[in-house]
Scaffold this motif. Structure first.
Motif, PDB file in Angstrom:
ATOM      1  N   LEU A  10       2.786 -12.174   6.936  1.00  0.00           N
ATOM      2  CA  LEU A  10       2.055 -11.001   7.183  1.00  0.00           C
ATOM      3  C   LEU A  10       2.657 -10.018   6.241  1.00  0.00           C
ATOM      4  N   GLY A  11       4.071  -9.908   6.090  1.00  0.00           N
ATOM      5  CA  GLY A  11       4.464  -9.120   5.108  1.00  0.00           C
ATOM      6  C   GLY A  11       4.252  -9.488   3.809  1.00  0.00           C
ATOM      7  N   SER A  12       3.904 -10.835   3.566  1.00  0.00           N
ATOM      8  CA  SER A  12       3.777 -11.239   2.025  1.00  0.00           C
ATOM      9  C   SER A  12       2.434 -10.933   1.733  1.00  0.00           C
ATOM     10  N   SER A  13       1.394 -10.916   2.681  1.00  0.00           N
ATOM     11  CA  SER A  13      -0.153 -10.458   2.580  1.00  0.00           C
ATOM     12  C   SER A  13      -0.115  -8.990   2.339  1.00  0.00           C
ATOM     13  N   LEU A  14       0.643  -8.304   2.983  1.00  0.00           N
ATOM     14  CA  LEU A  14       0.710  -6.536   2.744  1.00  0.00           C
ATOM     15  C   LEU A  14       1.345  -6.465   1.570  1.00  0.00           C
ATOM     16  N   VAL A  15       2.392  -7.045   1.270  1.00  0.00           N
ATOM     17  CA  VAL A  15       3.009  -6.632  -0.253  1.00  0.00           C
ATOM     18  C   VAL A  15       1.963  -6.845  -1.324  1.00  0.00           C
ATOM     19  N   ILE A  16       1.447  -8.149  -1.004  1.00  0.00           N
ATOM     20  CA  ILE A  16       0.275  -8.377  -2.233  1.00  0.00           C
ATOM     21  C   ILE A  16      -1.077  -7.382  -2.152  1.00  0.00           C
ATOM     22  N   LEU A  17      -1.213  -6.891  -0.918  1.00  0.00           N
ATOM     23  CA  LEU A  17      -2.319  -5.819  -0.767  1.00  0.00           C
ATOM     24  C   LEU A  17      -1.851  -4.708  -1.624  1.00  0.00           C
ATOM     25  N   CYS A  18      -0.842  -4.155  -1.628  1.00  0.00           N
ATOM     26  CA  CYS A  18       0.105  -2.905  -1.884  1.00  0.00           C
ATOM     27  C   CYS A  18       0.058  -3.142  -3.410  1.00  0.00           C
ATOM     28  N   ILE A  19       0.125  -4.300  -4.265  1.00  0.00           N
ATOM     29  CA  ILE A  19       0.225  -4.212  -5.471  1.00  0.00           C
ATOM     30  C   ILE A  19      -0.697  -3.486  -6.273  1.00  0.00           C
ATOM     31  N   PRO A  20      -2.211  -3.762  -6.057  1.00  0.00           N
ATOM     32  CA  PRO A  20      -3.187  -2.857  -6.682  1.00  0.00           C
ATOM     33  C   PRO A  20      -3.259  -1.511  -6.228  1.00  0.00           C
ATOM     34  N   ILE A  21      -2.603  -1.288  -4.961  1.00  0.00           N
ATOM     35  CA  ILE A  21      -2.729   0.010  -4.506  1.00  0.00           C
ATOM     36  C   ILE A  21      -1.798   0.989  -5.426  1.00  0.00           C
ATOM     37  N   MET A  22      -0.508   0.183  -5.656  1.00  0.00           N
ATOM     38  CA  MET A  22       0.586   0.888  -6.480  1.00  0.00           C
ATOM     39  C   MET A  22      -0.130   1.255  -8.005  1.00  0.00           C
ATOM     40  N   ILE A  23      -0.691  -0.130  -8.509  1.00  0.00           N
ATOM     41  CA  ILE A  23      -1.263   0.256  -9.600  1.00  0.00           C
ATOM     42  C   ILE A  23      -2.297   1.401  -9.843  1.00  0.00           C
ATOM     43  N   THR A  24      -3.187   1.302  -8.819  1.00  0.00           N
ATOM     44  CA  THR A  24      -4.221   2.450  -8.898  1.00  0.00           C
ATOM     45  C   THR A  24      -3.416   3.955  -8.787  1.00  0.00           C
ATOM     46  N   LEU A  25      -2.462   4.161  -7.950  1.00  0.00           N
ATOM     47  CA  LEU A  25      -1.754   5.140  -7.836  1.00  0.00           C
ATOM     48  C   LEU A  25      -1.112   5.593  -9.297  1.00  0.00           C
ATOM     49  N   ALA A  26      -0.474   4.630  -9.917  1.00  0.00           N
ATOM     50  CA  ALA A  26       0.208   4.739 -11.065  1.00  0.00           C
ATOM     51  C   ALA A  26      -0.984   5.406 -12.302  1.00  0.00           C
ATOM     52  N   VAL A  27      -1.811   4.596 -12.127  1.00  0.00           N
ATOM     53  CA  VAL A  27      -2.839   4.825 -13.121  1.00  0.00           C
ATOM     54  C   VAL A  27      -3.339   6.570 -12.869  1.00  0.00           C
ATOM     55  N   LEU A  28      -3.539   6.637 -11.633  1.00  0.00           N
ATOM     56  CA  LEU A  28      -3.967   8.039 -11.299  1.00  0.00           C
ATOM     57  C   LEU A  28      -3.124   9.081 -11.714  1.00  0.00           C
TER      58      LEU A  28
END
Length: 753
Positions: A10-28
């Motif tokens: 579960l933690g691994s899936s959430l970490v993978i889910l957070c990767i594009p979110i963190m990229i989007t936040l960085a792009v923003l």
């Protein structure tokens, strides 16, 4: 058990889910920074356009002021002194059209006038008027008093832009330029601020904010734009010719004028250009929250769905794992432990089954060789089940008797005798079976401590037997030369049926038994011992001579008599196994008869007799027994000879002195003492006890303990050092002997306990 794998997935899936979110936040964040930079660059570029436009207006004003200062009519007019004369008035009327021409040539000029300081009057593009009237025409109702205006008019100006009233912008220059310090007049050009503001507003910059013209003291000269900042805004901190200051509410960009000491400043509310960024940011935050919510739920559902089979497996195998479950970190470790243990159990079971099958197969072969199996159809089926397949119908048996093998192992190698013997059998079986299998079908087994080989030959006759003997010879040489294992091999004749296999074994066993007569480390084919001699030569007179030689201690004569008896019996053919044994027993009986007359209290000789009988009964070869008989003859004869000299009184002192000098020698023994004094060992032992009342070992140990006691009390030497100085091989033996004689250990003795 904790669901560590579930939580990890579960933690691994959430970490993978957070990767594009963190990229989007960085792009923003990066986009916002780039947008801010772009807005700042755009503001500065537009502000430079404002500067260029305003600087052009200032240059035009300066140019016009220069032209007016050089205009002949203006110069003549300024030279007039009779301000009230008709000629002055005519000059004024003539000057007004000229001024109108200058005003019409520049659309950014609203009006201008020339103020004459001495008569206190002014000439505009439309009329001439007194100072007070001129003030009212241009500045009535504005935030500047007449006194302030008059004071400004009396000053000298090189040509500057001034804000004489709120919202007005004027160009002021003293006339003429040649008399700047005592100029009689002041030129004031009133700029069309509405036109200027319209021109600035057309440059999009002021449409979204405000533009201010600030003087050198940081005071706003003119404002352009819909949103006018608070009057308390500080413009004195704007340093340099170009820059931008960003605060929470406004973005302030500025650029310095090249024609004047002004700064052109743009004030743009931050919220104007950050509104879209904020909207985009809000949408991204909402989408990130939805992604986390939906992705988190899906991750939990999928992880739980994928985890359930593993959980069922864990529930199944956890009771079967031998390890402590509290020490296992996660389910994978548990499954890995279970699979490892299961595989180990399978390997052990497979190895056990293989060993049992091999043991059963070897046991069956041993029974087959001894003729203890059923014959007929049952035998064929049993052979097939154990994997015994014969290509031909001719058989022979080889028996390998293993002799000495101590040279194969290092003295310090830790291995029990049984393990060593198994290792030796493995070497003999593998090498011999490999060599014999080059030409024949071979099966091996261990029978009564011997390595037995059942050989299925391709042919028969002398040639086949000779080839078999050659392979046996090759195997013997390899094993004896490379592995230092002594072998004696018995080889049967070749027989032509499976039913004759037990006969082959009996022939090989009988051939091997002749090693007693022929000797060890030989290859003995049955064909060689089939005809043997059973006659025994042992006359009574020779027996009497041998007894007399022994009784008188004549070793050489006794040895010659024994040698004559043995060589006579061994000549003329191979002596049979039974006859050879009988000859040895006859010789033993003769020596026992010769020692019967000796005193019964001679314990050393009695012990020698007992050991002789034991060794002879266990003798493996005729030659070994012969050597043991010679040794016994030497012992008996030496004993008889030594007894004759037992009254030698000087021998005791010599022996005791030798012992005292060699107490530290670990090799001090009765044998070494007998060699030193050239005496028989048993005799020396009896002599020593007669003279000292103690056995040799007890006396030596007493003397060594006495020396050790002195070293313990007089020196600081360690127990190990004292052990070496008193002749013991190791400290454990020294401590044990010391305690036996003194009742305490050496350490306790040193402490005085």
């Amino acid at each position: 058990m904790k669901r560590s794998i579930f939580l990890f997935w579960l933690g691994s899936s959430l970490v993978i889910l957070c990767i594009p979110i963190m990229i989007t936040l960085a792009v923003l964040l990066r986009s916002q920074h780039l947008l801010n930079s772009e807005v700042i660059r755009s503001n500065e570029a537009l502000l430079i356009q404002v500067k260029q436009s305003m600087d052009a207006q200032v240059r035009n004003m300066k140019k016009m002021g220069l032209q007016l200062s050089l205009e002949p009519k203006v110069l003549r007019y300024l030279e007039k002194k009779d301000y009230g004369s008709p000629a002055f008035k005519l000059e004024t009327l003539d000057l007004i059209p000229t001024l109108q021409t200058y005003a019409a040539s520049n659309g950014d000029i609203m009006d201008f006038y020339i103020y004459l300081k001495q008569p206190k009057l002014g000439v505009s593009t439309s009329s001439m008027a007194e100072a007070d009237i001129l003030y009212r025409n241009f500045y009535s109702g504005k935030e500047m008093t007449e006194a302030e205006w008059r004071a400004l008019m009396e000053k000298n100006y090189p040509g500057v832009m001034e804000s004489m009233a709120a919202g007005d912008l004027s160009y002021i220059q003293s006339l003429p330029l040649q008399e700047m310090n005592q100029a009689p007049a002041t030129l004031v050009v009133l700029l069309n601020t509405d036109s200027l503001k319209s021109a600035i507003s057309s440059i999009q910059l002021a449409q979204s904010g405000s533009v201010a013209i600030v003087d050198a003291q940081g005071r706003p000269v003119m404002w352009v734009g819909e949103q006018i900042p608070a009057s308390g805004m500080d413009f004195q901190g704007l340093e340099g010719d170009l820059g931008t200051v960003v605060d929470k509410q406004n973005t302030i960009s500025y650029v310095a004028s090249e024609e004047h000491d002004w700064k052109y400043v743009s004030i743009v509310p931050t919220k104007i250009y950050s509104a879209k960024v904020s909207q985009l940011q809000n949408w991204i935050y909402v989408s990130m929250a939805l992604s986390l919510l939906i992705g988190g739920c899906l991750s939990f559902w999928l992880t739980r769905r994928n985890y359930l089979p593993i959980r069922r497996m864990v529930d199944t195998v956890s009771p079967r794992v031998k390890a402590n479950l509290h020490e296992i970190k996660n389910e994978f470790s548990l499954l890995d432990r279970f699979m490892s243990e299961h595989q180990q159990n399978l390997d052990v079971a497979e190895k056990t089954i293989r060993q049992q099958n091999e043991a059963l197969s070897k046991h069956f072969l041993a029974r087959l060789l001894k003729g203890r199996v059923e014959r007929g159809v049952a035998l064929a089926q049993t052979l097939e089940s154990f994997g015994y397949r014969f290509a031909g119908s001719h058989f022979a048996v080889l028996l390998f008797h293993i002799g000495s093998y101590q040279g194969l192992f290092h003295p310090d190698q830790e291995m029990d005798e049984e393990s060593r013997l198994q290792f030796v059998h493995l070497i003999v079986s593998n090498i011999s079976e490999e060599l014999l299998a080059q030409q024949h079908t071979v099966y091996s087994a261990e029978v009564d401590g011997m390595a037995a080989f059942l050989v299925n030959l391709d042919g028969e006759g002398p040639e086949a037997l000779a080839g078999l003997l050659d392979k046996a010879k090759e195997a013997q040489e390899i094993i004896q030369n490379k592995f230092l294992i002594q072998l004696t091999i018995g080889v049967s004749n070749i027989h032509s049926s499976q039913t004759s296999i037990p006969q082959c074994y009996e022939e090989a066993l009988e051939a091997l038994s002749y090693k007693f007569v022929i000797g060890q480390s030989l290859i003995i084919p049955y064909e060689r011992i089939r005809i043997s001699k059973n006659e025994l030569f042992y006359p009574l007179d020779m027996e009497r001579q041998l007894i007399n030689h022994i009784k008188t201690g004549q070793y050489e004569e006794a040895m010659m008599a024994v040698s004559t008896l043995i060589s006579t019996n061994l000549s003329g053919g191979i002596l049979s196994f039974q006859s050879g044994k009988l000859l040895m027993f006859e010789l033993i009986g003769t020596m026992l008869k010769a020692t019967e007359h000796m005193e019964p209290h001679d314990d050393g000789l009695a012990q020698e007799k007992s050991e002789l009988i034991s060794r002879l009964l266990g003798g493996e070869t005729f030659a070994d027994m012969e050597n043991m008989i010679y040794q016994f003859l030497r012992t008996v004869c030496d004993f008889i000879d030594a007894r004759k000299r037992s009254h030698n009184t000087g021998l005791k002192e010599q022996v005791l002195e030798y012992i005292e000098e060699h107490l530290a020698d670990m090799n001090l023994s009765l044998g070494a003492l007998s060699l030193e004094f050239n005496l028989n060992g048993p005799y020396l032992s009896r002599f020593f006890k007669e003279q000292t009342g103690e056995t040799f070992i007890d006396y030596v140990n007493h003397q060594r303990v006495r020396l050790a006691k002195r070293l313990l009390t007089e020196t600081n030497a360690t127990i190990n050092d004292i052990t070496e100085k008193v002749g013991f091989t190791n400290s454990n033996t020294f401590i044990r002997v010391f305690k036996r004689y003194e009742g305490i250990t050496p350490g306790q003795y040193r402490k005085g306990e």
